[in-house]
Write an enzyme that holds these catalytic residues in place. Structure first.
Site, PDB file in Angstrom:
ATOM      1  N   LYS A   1       0.833  -1.204   0.000  1.00  0.00           N
ATOM      2  CA  LYS A   1       0.000   0.000   0.000  1.00  0.00           C
ATOM      3  C   LYS A   1       0.867   1.254   0.000  1.00  0.00           C
ATOM      4  CE  LYS A   1      -3.826  -0.493   2.482  1.00  0.00           C
ATOM      5  NZ  LYS A   1      -4.537  -0.673   3.756  1.00  0.00           N
TER       6      LYS A   1
ATOM      7  N   LEU B   1     -33.495   7.133   2.964  1.00  0.00           N
ATOM      8  CA  LEU B   1     -34.776   6.409   3.037  1.00  0.00           C
ATOM      9  C   LEU B   1     -34.948   5.554   1.786  1.00  0.00           C
ATOM     10  CD1 LEU B   1     -37.576   8.712   4.522  1.00  0.00           C
ATOM     11  CD2 LEU B   1     -36.400   6.783   5.593  1.00  0.00           C
TER      12      LEU B   1
ATOM     13  N   CYS C   1     -18.517  -0.115   7.902  1.00  0.00           N
ATOM     14  CA  CYS C   1     -18.833   0.798   9.010  1.00  0.00           C
ATOM     15  C   CYS C   1     -20.164   0.489   9.681  1.00  0.00           C
ATOM     16  CB  CYS C   1     -18.810   2.234   8.511  1.00  0.00           C
ATOM     17  SG  CYS C   1     -17.219   2.660   7.763  1.00  0.00           S
TER      18      CYS C   1
HETATM   19  C1  UGA Z   1     -20.952   5.524   6.591  1.00  0.00           C
HETATM   20  C2  UGA Z   1     -21.509   6.908   7.043  1.00  0.00           C
HETATM   21  O1  UGA Z   1     -22.497   7.340   6.115  1.00  0.00           O
HETATM   22  C3  UGA Z   1     -20.383   7.935   7.115  1.00  0.00           C
HETATM   23  O2  UGA Z   1     -20.883   9.173   7.580  1.00  0.00           O
HETATM   24  C4  UGA Z   1     -19.315   7.407   8.071  1.00  0.00           C
HETATM   25  O3  UGA Z   1     -18.217   8.289   8.157  1.00  0.00           O
HETATM   26  C5  UGA Z   1     -18.804   6.073   7.563  1.00  0.00           C
HETATM   27  O4  UGA Z   1     -19.910   5.146   7.487  1.00  0.00           O
HETATM   28  C6  UGA Z   1     -17.778   5.561   8.531  1.00  0.00           C
HETATM   29  O5  UGA Z   1     -18.144   5.228   9.666  1.00  0.00           O
HETATM   30  O6  UGA Z   1     -16.589   5.593   8.223  1.00  0.00           O
HETATM   31  P1  UGA Z   1     -20.239   4.497   4.232  1.00  0.00           P
HETATM   32  O7  UGA Z   1     -19.983   3.225   4.974  1.00  0.00           O
HETATM   33  O8  UGA Z   1     -19.235   5.003   3.259  1.00  0.00           O
HETATM   34  O9  UGA Z   1     -20.462   5.704   5.276  1.00  0.00           O
HETATM   35  O10 UGA Z   1     -21.600   4.282   3.445  1.00  0.00           O
HETATM   36  P2  UGA Z   1     -23.056   4.925   3.438  1.00  0.00           P
HETATM   37  O11 UGA Z   1     -23.171   5.893   2.369  1.00  0.00           O
HETATM   38  O12 UGA Z   1     -23.461   5.313   4.797  1.00  0.00           O
HETATM   39  O13 UGA Z   1     -23.908   3.646   3.008  1.00  0.00           O
HETATM   40  C7  UGA Z   1     -23.952   2.504   3.870  1.00  0.00           C
HETATM   41  C8  UGA Z   1     -24.828   1.430   3.294  1.00  0.00           C
HETATM   42  O14 UGA Z   1     -26.190   1.822   3.396  1.00  0.00           O
HETATM   43  C9  UGA Z   1     -24.598   1.074   1.837  1.00  0.00           C
HETATM   44  O15 UGA Z   1     -24.587  -0.335   1.725  1.00  0.00           O
HETATM   45  C10 UGA Z   1     -25.784   1.672   1.120  1.00  0.00           C
HETATM   46  O16 UGA Z   1     -26.124   0.956  -0.024  1.00  0.00           O
HETATM   47  C11 UGA Z   1     -26.864   1.550   2.183  1.00  0.00           C
HETATM   48  N1  UGA Z   1     -27.967   2.537   2.044  1.00  0.00           N
HETATM   49  C12 UGA Z   1     -27.719   3.866   2.125  1.00  0.00           C
HETATM   50  C13 UGA Z   1     -29.265   2.076   1.865  1.00  0.00           C
HETATM   51  O17 UGA Z   1     -29.530   0.858   1.819  1.00  0.00           O
HETATM   52  N2  UGA Z   1     -30.286   2.992   1.768  1.00  0.00           N
HETATM   53  C14 UGA Z   1     -30.060   4.329   1.838  1.00  0.00           C
HETATM   54  O18 UGA Z   1     -31.030   5.101   1.737  1.00  0.00           O
HETATM   55  C15 UGA Z   1     -28.730   4.776   2.021  1.00  0.00           C
END
Ligand code: UGA
Length: 441
Positions: A35, A258, A268
């Protein structure tokens, strides 16, 4: 400011490059020589939009270097801890071994006046424990949680929604002089986003650590809430996407997060809600978070339901059927496959006797390393060749924009399960497809 960033994964690599672009002198440190070599050559070791451009930009300034040697942190004033805290094997708790080893390796290289800024997501109490180990060294600790989203990591780091500083405080909760000095250093590090008016919450260690897991728990709850509504919609013939639109117009609720479907995955949300429950148990307040158990259960049920839907559109059985799974990453614009709902569904179907071919614009290589028994294809059209059913599992733009007639040309049967509720059922049905989705009639 001279800065070290310990841990160069999705969080650390972006943080290091972003801090350098803000004008600081940064060294990124990681134990993985591969990396470090790639980053040192200006190549991103994973897919993150905007990161290659940022690495190229700061590479020209000479302000960003990388090393596997922790001694390279000596001389920096602020040291960001950005290592991972995955779920412990066989337990809900977070595995803090990377935090431990990074912190202990860094300790001998700290000078009086240095600040260690924790960014990793940790169980509340970790910062207090680490700070105690710095007592008498003249160095201090702040907790500075990170809220970046993969896929938007560069933007989120350079222009965050908010900044949170957890400072050492006295018995009355007032920052100690050491805390004030640390705050001044962080203000200097983040001078650019602060000057844009980014809200800053200055608080104590406990609150700052809780903020992060509370935020992720809220997001997970919002997703599972709408997925629970999807179950109700399935039982009544209602449409969860209209329901989400309608409740989302209420500004108190809001439409974001939503989107019903296959649910949340990644490195995460799933592990953070579990670690939070485990920590609450240790603190004797497990009842406060027992709802997260349900949030987790609803989320995992969606994956099973998705396989059921694939079976339903395959005349009741997927045994021996060809299934194309579009998407392997846990969400679009990422190559991260950690706890990916898409791959979980693909693997379940394969185990149940289907012949599964997976495709993804960025994550095939990672997926193949983890699930070598699945078949992989470079494109949706290739994956869908002779397919009995197509499963849309990760909503990359190129899958949202698919033309039903084009895909219809290559499949054996026009049957599609939309796991992310992103296709227009009318258009697909008009093209002769059997269209099924989670929470939609
Ligand atoms: C998440 C948080 O959103 C960040 O703010 C945080 O910093 C990060 O974790 C972390 O702890 O480091 P991330 O894991 O990149 O970010 O992804 P998200 O965008 O939160 O999506 C998470 C999951 O939820 C994905 O699988 C996505 O497909 C799903 N999701 C999201 C849904 O099923 N429905 C939605 O409406 C939104």
């Amino acid at each position: 400011m001279r800065i070290s960033v310990i841990g160069c994964g999705y969080l650390g690599a972006v943080h290091a490059a972003s801090m350098a672009s803000l004008g600081h002198d940064v060294v990124g440190i990681d134990v993985d020589p591969g990396k470090v070599a790639r980053l040192a050559a200006g190549t991103a070791p994973f897919y993150e939009p905007g990161l290659p451009e940022l690495l190229a930009e700061v590479g020209r300034t000479g302000r960003l270097t990388f090393s596997t040697d922790m001694a390279a942190a000596a001389g920096a004033t602020v040291h960001f801890l950005c290592v991972g805290t995955p779920q412990k094997h066989g337990e809900f708790r977070a595995d803090l071994s990377y935090v431990e080893s990074a912190f202990e390796a860094l300790r001998p290289h700290l000078a009086p006046g240095d600040v260690v800024a924790g960014k990793s997501t940790v169980p509340v109490g970790t910062a207090e424990d680490l700070a105690a180990r710095l007592a008498g060294s003249g160095a201090s600790l702040v907790w500075n949680p990170e809220f970046l989203r993969e896929g938007f990591a560069v933007q989120d780091t350079l222009h965050p929604d908010r900044l949170v500083y957890g400072l050492p405080t006295d018995d009355e909760g007032v920052p100690t002089p050491e805390g004030d000095a640390a705050r001044a250093l962080l203000d200097e590090v983040y001078a650019a986003p602060l000057s844009e008016g980014t809200p800053l919450v200055v608080t104590d260690y406990a609150t700052s650590q809780l903020v992060k897991v509370a935020a992720n728990s809220f997001l997970a709850t919002k997703i599972s809430f709408i997925n629970a509504m999807a179950e109700l919609c399935e039982a009544t013939g209602a449409d969860v996407t209209s329901l989400a639109d309608a409740i989302g117009y209420d500004a108190r609720i809001g439409r974001r997060f939503l989107n019903a479907g296959l649910g949340f995955g990644g490195g995460c949300l799933p592990k953070d809600i579990r670690a939070f429950m485990a920590r609450a148990g240790e603190l004797g307040v497990d009842q406060a978070l027992s709802f997260l158990r349900e949030v987790d259960a609803i989320n995992m049920r969606r994956r099973v339901r998705m396989v059921d839907l694939a079976r339903e559109v395959s005349a009741g059985s997927i045994v021996g059927k060809r299934v194309a799974v579009l998407g392997a990453a846990f969400k679009p614009n990422s190559d991260d496959i950690r706890d990916s709902p898409a791959l979980s569904v693909a693997a379940q179907m394969q185990l149940q006797g289907a012949h599964v071919t997976v495709t993804d614009p960025q994550a095939v290589e990672n997926a193949r390393a983890k699930w070598p028994d699945l078949k992989y294809a470079a494109t949706a059209l290739e994956a869908a060749q002779d397919a009995d059913v197509v499963v849309l599992a990760t909503e990359w733009d190129e899958y949202r924009d698919m033309v039903p007639e084009d895909l219809g040309e290559v499949v054996a049967h026009r049957a599609i399960v939309d796991g992310r509720n992103v296709l227009d059922p009318k258009v697909w049905r008009a093209a002769g497809w059997t269209y099924r989705a989670l929470g939609r009639p």
